[in-house]
Scaffold this motif. Structure first.
Motif, short mmCIF file in Angstrom:
data_model
loop_
_atom_site.label_atom_id
_atom_site.label_comp_id
_atom_site.label_asym_id
_atom_site.label_seq_id
_atom_site.Cartn_x
_atom_site.Cartn_y
_atom_site.Cartn_z
N GLN A 48 -12.12 7.26 8.09
CA GLN A 48 -11.15 6.38 7.43
C GLN A 48 -10.12 7.21 6.67
O GLN A 48 -10.47 8.04 5.84
CB GLN A 48 -11.91 5.45 6.48
N ARG B 275 -11.88 -7.05 -1.62
CA ARG B 275 -11.73 -7.86 -2.83
C ARG B 275 -11.27 -9.28 -2.49
O ARG B 275 -11.78 -10.26 -3.05
CB ARG B 275 -10.71 -7.21 -3.78
N ILE C 268 0.85 -1.19 0.00
CA ILE C 268 0.00 0.00 0.00
C ILE C 268 0.88 1.24 0.00
O ILE C 268 1.57 1.53 0.99
CB ILE C 268 -0.94 0.02 1.23
N PRO D 81 -7.08 7.88 3.88
CA PRO D 81 -6.92 7.37 2.51
C PRO D 81 -6.12 6.07 2.41
O PRO D 81 -6.55 5.15 1.69
CB PRO D 81 -6.26 8.54 1.78
N PRO D 82 -4.95 5.93 3.09
CA PRO D 82 -4.25 4.64 2.97
C PRO D 82 -5.06 3.47 3.54
O PRO D 82 -5.03 2.36 2.98
CB PRO D 82 -2.96 4.86 3.77
N ARG E 200 -8.24 3.28 3.47
CA ARG E 200 -9.27 3.00 2.47
C ARG E 200 -8.73 2.05 1.40
O ARG E 200 -9.44 1.15 0.93
CB ARG E 200 -9.74 4.31 1.83
N GLU E 201 -7.44 2.21 1.05
CA GLU E 201 -6.83 1.29 0.08
C GLU E 201 -6.70 -0.12 0.66
O GLU E 201 -6.92 -1.12 -0.03
CB GLU E 201 -5.47 1.83 -0.36
N VAL E 202 -6.31 -0.19 1.92
CA VAL E 202 -6.24 -1.49 2.59
C VAL E 202 -7.62 -2.14 2.62
O VAL E 202 -7.78 -3.32 2.29
CB VAL E 202 -5.69 -1.34 4.02
N ASP E 203 -8.61 -1.36 3.00
CA ASP E 203 -9.98 -1.85 3.11
C ASP E 203 -10.47 -2.40 1.77
O ASP E 203 -11.08 -3.47 1.71
CB ASP E 203 -10.87 -0.70 3.58
N ALA E 204 -10.17 -1.68 0.69
CA ALA E 204 -10.59 -2.13 -0.63
C ALA E 204 -9.91 -3.45 -1.00
O ALA E 204 -10.55 -4.37 -1.56
CB ALA E 204 -10.28 -1.06 -1.68
N GLY E 205 -8.62 -3.57 -0.69
CA GLY E 205 -7.90 -4.80 -0.99
C GLY E 205 -8.43 -5.98 -0.20
O GLY E 205 -8.59 -7.10 -0.73
N LEU F 155 1.44 4.11 3.12
CA LEU F 155 0.97 3.60 4.41
C LEU F 155 2.15 3.31 5.32
O LEU F 155 3.03 2.52 4.99
CB LEU F 155 0.16 2.32 4.22
#
Length: 269
Positions: free
Chosen positions: A243, A256, A225, A245-246, A248-253, A228
């Motif tokens: 939340q 998925r 990430i 932004p970093p 949010r990227e973890v959460d999206a990963g 992060l």
């Protein structure tokens, strides 16, 4: 947005987020939070809610954190850290969280409409060591796991603290028992594992994350990430917060990853 459900499971505080659709009993994903921010089950749920999954996400509280803080603060835990970072703080927290989990899991299943199939497990930082211990050292069925900036090798975590740790025979045995690179063979056959690593996390932890994925081979993935560092939330990290932004990227990963493996397990998304 559906409000979180809070409660206790065999004495363990939890924050639960229901599945995206109410279609009866749903799969269960269990998490253990960091001791850095976010350092409570409620704050971890806010940082990594994994909205949209057709599964319950039950965020368990770590010992002496959140609702289990002594006198409403982290001071007692910090005192244990100063006493002996490995034997009084890191190891007992992981051991207690892992040992109390089977009863907590049974209680969660009694309280919430979750199915009795394999679970997902997720841990951040020291909570990652709990998730890895559940995978490596128990027979609890797991459909997929994930860790974020995890304590893959406890020796690397001890190295983050000032001074040279005075290892003796007991503490050497203890720190080796929490070396999940050494347990890669046990982990490899258990469940697919996503290893999330912040680009700005501690170099030793980043190296351990990469080495773990290399050791596990097929069925594991490394997700790096950008931007992060080690924490996922701003201090103090006890109450739910917006939340970052970093995160949010973890959460999206994570969303998925678990969606894919829920589908592989036969759960409709």
């Amino acid at each position: 947005m559906i409000s979180p459900i809070t409660g206790t499971a065999a004495g363990v505080p939890f924050t639960a987020l229901p599945p995206a659709h109410d279609d009866g009993a749903a799969p269960l994903i269990v998490t253990w939070h960091m001791l850095d921010a976010p350092r409570s089950d409620a704050a971890f749920a806010a940082a990594l809610p994994m909205h949209g999954l057709p599964a319950w996400r039950v965020h368990l509280g770590m010992p002496m954190c959140g609702a289990r803080m002594v006198d409403g603060s982290m001071d007692a835990g910090l005192a244990l850290m100063r006493e002996d970072v490995l034997m009084s703080y890191l190891h007992p927290f992981v051991r207690q969280a892992a040992e109390e989990f089977p009863d907590a899991l049974a209680s969660v299943r009694a309280q919430l409409p979750v199915d009795d199939g394999p679970i997902g497990v997720l841990g951040g930082s020291l909570g990652g060591a709990v998730a890895l211990r559940i995978l490596a050292d128990t027979g609890i069925p797991v459909f997929a796991g994930a860790v974020v900036n995890a304590a893959v090798r406890m020796r690397s975590v001890v190295d983050l603290f000032p001074g040279e740790y005075p290892y003796d025979a007991e503490s050497e045995k203890t720190v080796d028992s929490l070396d999940f690179l050494a347990k890669a063979d046990a982990l490899a056959g258990r469940a697919p594992l996503l290893v999330v690593s912040g680009e700005l996390d501690h170099p030793g932890l980043r190296a351990d994350a990469s080495d773990l994925v290399d050791a596990l081979g097929e069925g594991s993935e490394l997700l790096t990430i950008p931007g992060l560092a080690h924490p996922l939330a701003e201090e103090p990290g006890i109450e739910p917060a917006p939340q970052l932004p970093p995160a949010r990227e973890v959460d999206a990963g994570l969303t998925r990853w678990f969606r894919r493996h829920l589908t592989d397990a036969g759960t409709s998304s």
